[in-house]
Design a protein around this motif. Structure first.
Motif, PDB file in Angstrom:
ATOM      1  N   PRO A  61      12.394  14.108 -31.870  1.00  0.00           N
ATOM      2  CA  PRO A  61      13.215  15.004 -32.705  1.00  0.00           C
ATOM      3  C   PRO A  61      14.472  15.494 -31.992  1.00  0.00           C
ATOM      4  CG  PRO A  61      10.897  15.648 -32.781  1.00  0.00           C
ATOM      5  CD  PRO A  61      11.045  14.672 -31.666  1.00  0.00           C
ATOM      6  N   TRP A  62      14.393  15.703 -30.677  1.00  0.00           N
ATOM      7  CA  TRP A  62      15.552  16.208 -29.938  1.00  0.00           C
ATOM      8  C   TRP A  62      16.693  15.194 -29.977  1.00  0.00           C
ATOM      9  CZ3 TRP A  62      14.838  20.783 -26.699  1.00  0.00           C
ATOM     10  CH2 TRP A  62      16.026  21.240 -26.130  1.00  0.00           C
ATOM     11  N   THR A  63      16.384  13.934 -29.695  1.00  0.00           N
ATOM     12  CA  THR A  63      17.419  12.905 -29.725  1.00  0.00           C
ATOM     13  C   THR A  63      17.934  12.684 -31.140  1.00  0.00           C
ATOM     14  OG1 THR A  63      15.674  11.206 -29.841  1.00  0.00           O
ATOM     15  CG2 THR A  63      16.558  11.734 -27.681  1.00  0.00           C
ATOM     16  N   THR A  64      17.048  12.783 -32.127  1.00  0.00           N
ATOM     17  CA  THR A  64      17.483  12.639 -33.519  1.00  0.00           C
ATOM     18  C   THR A  64      18.439  13.760 -33.904  1.00  0.00           C
ATOM     19  OG1 THR A  64      15.377  11.576 -34.098  1.00  0.00           O
ATOM     20  CG2 THR A  64      16.702  12.440 -35.904  1.00  0.00           C
ATOM     21  N   ALA A  65      18.127  14.981 -33.464  1.00  0.00           N
ATOM     22  CA  ALA A  65      18.995  16.114 -33.777  1.00  0.00           C
ATOM     23  C   ALA A  65      20.362  15.959 -33.112  1.00  0.00           C
ATOM     24  CB  ALA A  65      18.331  17.419 -33.337  1.00  0.00           C
ATOM     25  N   ASP A  66      20.388  15.485 -31.869  1.00  0.00           N
ATOM     26  CA  ASP A  66      21.667  15.282 -31.186  1.00  0.00           C
ATOM     27  C   ASP A  66      22.511  14.238 -31.909  1.00  0.00           C
ATOM     28  OD1 ASP A  66      21.214  17.170 -29.268  1.00  0.00           O
ATOM     29  OD2 ASP A  66      20.494  15.764 -27.751  1.00  0.00           O
ATOM     30  N   THR A  72      27.645  14.542 -37.923  1.00  0.00           N
ATOM     31  CA  THR A  72      28.341  15.505 -38.791  1.00  0.00           C
ATOM     32  C   THR A  72      29.787  15.689 -38.352  1.00  0.00           C
ATOM     33  OG1 THR A  72      27.618  17.409 -37.456  1.00  0.00           O
ATOM     34  CG2 THR A  72      26.197  16.730 -39.291  1.00  0.00           C
ATOM     35  N   TYR A  73      30.030  15.639 -37.051  1.00  0.00           N
ATOM     36  CA  TYR A  73      31.407  15.751 -36.571  1.00  0.00           C
ATOM     37  C   TYR A  73      32.196  14.480 -36.892  1.00  0.00           C
ATOM     38  CZ  TYR A  73      30.634  20.165 -34.211  1.00  0.00           C
ATOM     39  OH  TYR A  73      30.375  21.500 -33.957  1.00  0.00           O
ATOM     40  N   THR A  74      31.537  13.342 -36.880  1.00  0.00           N
ATOM     41  CA  THR A  74      32.217  12.102 -37.265  1.00  0.00           C
ATOM     42  C   THR A  74      32.639  12.154 -38.726  1.00  0.00           C
ATOM     43  OG1 THR A  74      30.915  10.833 -35.649  1.00  0.00           O
ATOM     44  CG2 THR A  74      31.964   9.602 -37.428  1.00  0.00           C
ATOM     45  N   MET A 116      19.374  19.593 -47.719  1.00  0.00           N
ATOM     46  CA  MET A 116      19.029  18.733 -46.598  1.00  0.00           C
ATOM     47  C   MET A 116      17.813  19.244 -45.850  1.00  0.00           C
ATOM     48  SD  MET A 116      22.967  18.034 -45.506  1.00  0.00           S
ATOM     49  CE  MET A 116      22.599  17.533 -43.848  1.00  0.00           C
ATOM     50  N   ALA A 117      17.545  20.540 -45.935  1.00  0.00           N
ATOM     51  CA  ALA A 117      16.321  21.082 -45.343  1.00  0.00           C
ATOM     52  C   ALA A 117      15.080  20.529 -46.039  1.00  0.00           C
ATOM     53  CB  ALA A 117      16.325  22.606 -45.412  1.00  0.00           C
ATOM     54  N   GLU A 118      15.257  20.063 -47.269  1.00  0.00           N
ATOM     55  CA  GLU A 118      14.161  19.446 -48.020  1.00  0.00           C
ATOM     56  C   GLU A 118      14.114  17.942 -47.822  1.00  0.00           C
ATOM     57  OE1 GLU A 118      14.742  20.562 -52.052  1.00  0.00           O
ATOM     58  OE2 GLU A 118      14.888  22.709 -51.637  1.00  0.00           O
ATOM     59  N   GLY A 119      14.994  17.404 -46.980  1.00  0.00           N
ATOM     60  CA  GLY A 119      14.987  15.973 -46.690  1.00  0.00           C
ATOM     61  C   GLY A 119      15.760  15.126 -47.670  1.00  0.00           C
ATOM     62  N   ARG A 120      16.718  15.705 -48.384  1.00  0.00           N
ATOM     63  CA  ARG A 120      17.460  14.914 -49.370  1.00  0.00           C
ATOM     64  C   ARG A 120      18.887  15.410 -49.475  1.00  0.00           C
ATOM     65  NH1 ARG A 120      17.545  17.443 -54.588  1.00  0.00           N
ATOM     66  NH2 ARG A 120      16.478  19.469 -54.563  1.00  0.00           N
ATOM     67  N   LEU A 121      19.727  14.553 -50.047  1.00  0.00           N
ATOM     68  CA  LEU A 121      21.109  14.895 -50.343  1.00  0.00           C
ATOM     69  C   LEU A 121      21.300  14.917 -51.855  1.00  0.00           C
ATOM     70  CD1 LEU A 121      21.417  14.135 -47.308  1.00  0.00           C
ATOM     71  CD2 LEU A 121      23.629  13.145 -47.893  1.00  0.00           C
ATOM     72  N   SER A 122      22.353  15.599 -52.288  1.00  0.00           N
ATOM     73  CA  SER A 122      22.628  15.657 -53.713  1.00  0.00           C
ATOM     74  C   SER A 122      23.379  14.398 -54.143  1.00  0.00           C
ATOM     75  CB  SER A 122      23.474  16.893 -54.037  1.00  0.00           C
ATOM     76  OG  SER A 122      23.927  16.858 -55.372  1.00  0.00           O
ATOM     77  N   PRO A 123      22.981  13.778 -55.260  1.00  0.00           N
ATOM     78  CA  PRO A 123      23.723  12.613 -55.762  1.00  0.00           C
ATOM     79  C   PRO A 123      25.153  12.961 -56.158  1.00  0.00           C
ATOM     80  CG  PRO A 123      21.958  13.251 -57.289  1.00  0.00           C
ATOM     81  CD  PRO A 123      21.794  14.080 -56.079  1.00  0.00           C
ATOM     82  N   SER A 163      29.209   7.752 -42.833  1.00  0.00           N
ATOM     83  CA  SER A 163      28.602   8.896 -42.155  1.00  0.00           C
ATOM     84  C   SER A 163      27.679   9.664 -43.094  1.00  0.00           C
ATOM     85  CB  SER A 163      29.691   9.829 -41.622  1.00  0.00           C
ATOM     86  OG  SER A 163      30.484   9.186 -40.649  1.00  0.00           O
ATOM     87  N   ARG A 164      28.019   9.702 -44.352  1.00  0.00           N
ATOM     88  CA  ARG A 164      27.165  10.381 -45.324  1.00  0.00           C
ATOM     89  C   ARG A 164      25.815   9.669 -45.450  1.00  0.00           C
ATOM     90  NH1 ARG A 164      27.100  13.755 -49.588  1.00  0.00           N
ATOM     91  NH2 ARG A 164      25.636  13.208 -51.241  1.00  0.00           N
ATOM     92  N   ARG A 165      25.844   8.338 -45.481  1.00  0.00           N
ATOM     93  CA  ARG A 165      24.587   7.599 -45.547  1.00  0.00           C
ATOM     94  C   ARG A 165      23.732   7.847 -44.307  1.00  0.00           C
ATOM     95  NH1 ARG A 165      27.963   3.710 -48.104  1.00  0.00           N
ATOM     96  NH2 ARG A 165      28.429   2.704 -46.105  1.00  0.00           N
ATOM     97  N   GLN A 166      24.381   7.939 -43.170  1.00  0.00           N
ATOM     98  CA  GLN A 166      23.631   8.244 -41.958  1.00  0.00           C
ATOM     99  C   GLN A 166      23.062   9.659 -42.016  1.00  0.00           C
ATOM    100  OE1 GLN A 166      22.778   6.222 -39.307  1.00  0.00           O
ATOM    101  NE2 GLN A 166      21.505   8.013 -38.851  1.00  0.00           N
ATOM    102  N   ARG A 167      23.821  10.583 -42.593  1.00  0.00           N
ATOM    103  CA  ARG A 167      23.329  11.960 -42.739  1.00  0.00           C
ATOM    104  C   ARG A 167      22.108  12.002 -43.657  1.00  0.00           C
ATOM    105  NH1 ARG A 167      25.464  16.010 -46.041  1.00  0.00           N
ATOM    106  NH2 ARG A 167      27.363  14.779 -46.390  1.00  0.00           N
ATOM    107  N   ALA A 168      22.109  11.162 -44.674  1.00  0.00           N
ATOM    108  CA  ALA A 168      20.935  11.089 -45.553  1.00  0.00           C
ATOM    109  C   ALA A 168      19.718  10.577 -44.795  1.00  0.00           C
ATOM    110  CB  ALA A 168      21.239  10.184 -46.749  1.00  0.00           C
ATOM    111  N   ALA A 169      19.933   9.584 -43.931  1.00  0.00           N
ATOM    112  CA  ALA A 169      18.819   9.076 -43.124  1.00  0.00           C
ATOM    113  C   ALA A 169      18.331  10.135 -42.138  1.00  0.00           C
ATOM    114  CB  ALA A 169      19.257   7.810 -42.382  1.00  0.00           C
ATOM    115  N   ASP A 170      19.260  10.888 -41.556  1.00  0.00           N
ATOM    116  CA  ASP A 170      18.874  11.952 -40.630  1.00  0.00           C
ATOM    117  C   ASP A 170      18.072  13.045 -41.340  1.00  0.00           C
ATOM    118  OD1 ASP A 170      20.165  10.673 -38.556  1.00  0.00           O
ATOM    119  OD2 ASP A 170      22.048  11.755 -38.864  1.00  0.00           O
ATOM    120  N   ALA A 171      18.428  13.334 -42.585  1.00  0.00           N
ATOM    121  CA  ALA A 171      17.712  14.369 -43.333  1.00  0.00           C
ATOM    122  C   ALA A 171      16.271  13.950 -43.620  1.00  0.00           C
ATOM    123  CB  ALA A 171      18.442  14.671 -44.642  1.00  0.00           C
TER     124      ALA A 171
END
Length: 255
Positions: A61-66, A72-74, A116-123, A163-171
């Protein structure tokens, strides 16, 4: 799950069979004491197993969070570059595109981040990016500068989308299944092992045992706290997007 249960049953069967056969054929000697070789070997292996599982529960989880924080900055950097590049589009498309970029970032901060705290993004976020890409593509350009600006905007929007798709995977990211329960179970066995081995600690011997138990409990709590990238004690916040909104205010407006 069935394979795991069978593996545990097989391991227990090996212990039972070995104990029966060695006793039947008179191999070895009786070992009933808490500080004997059996208890020492089992205690060492339990400690090693706990450390292995605990390391996985912390490091993954630590490496995933980093990585998620960096992403998010990208994405926010791509949004700022899109905002700048849109200034080169012909009017009124330039101001309209900048407005869409600003609204998208504001949407991510205000509306999407809690999801995103629920593990999803809004369409809706993806729909906003698609509408932005469609609008930029439809802009009629008559000069090389405008065409270059249009290409730059489309490239940056593509980076935002990636980057948004990656953010969805991270969530959706989570530790491997069973790691947290196994951390708790092995931690409990490490704490209770002296009692299970037949020792009855009293007086000052309870002090180091209690201290170890407290530290193990804190460690297990930390593994639970960082188990989700966007909903834990080390959760990634929308700081990058908030900074982008502040940066938009410093970019000269287009009338």
């Amino acid at each position: 799950m069935l394979v795991g249960v069978l593996a545990v049953a097989a391991a227990l069967g090996v212990v039972g069979a070995a104990a029966f056969l060695f006793r039947r054929y008179g191999r070895g000697s009786s070992d009933p004491v808490p500080d004997g070789p059996t208890a020492g070997h089992a205690g060492s292996m339990l400690s090693a197993l706990f450390l292995l599982v605990f390391a996985i529960a912390i490091v993954v989880p630590w490496t995933t969070a980093d990585a998620a924080r960096l992403n998010t900055y990208t994405e926010s950097h791509a949004a700022v570059e899109t905002y700048w590049a849109a200034a080169g589009l012909p009017a009124p498309a330039n101001a309209q595109v900048q407005g869409r970029v600003h609204d998208y970032v504001r949407f991510v901060v205000d509306k999407e981040w809690p999801l995103m705290a629920e593990g999803r993004l809004s369409p809706e976020g993806e729909a906003r990016l698609n509408a932005l890409r469609t609008q930029v593509t439809s802009v009629v350009t008559s000069t090389d500068d405008a065409r270059n600006a249009q290409a730059d905007v489309l490239d940056q929007v593509q980076d935002m989308s990636s980057s948004r798709r990656q953010r969805a995977a991270d969530a959706r990211a989570a530790p491997p299944p069973g790691v947290l329960p196994l951390t708790i179970v092995t931690g409990l066995f490490v704490i209770l092992f002296p009692f299970l081995a037949g020792a009855r600690p009293r007086g000052w011997t309870l002090v180091p045992l209690s201290l170890m138990a407290g530290l193990l409990g804190m460690g297990v709590y930390l593994t639970w706290q960082i188990s989700h990238v966007f909903a834990s004690g080390l959760s990634v916040g929308p700081d990058a997007f908030t900074a982008a909104l502040l940066e938009f205010q410093q970019i000269p407006s287009i009338g």
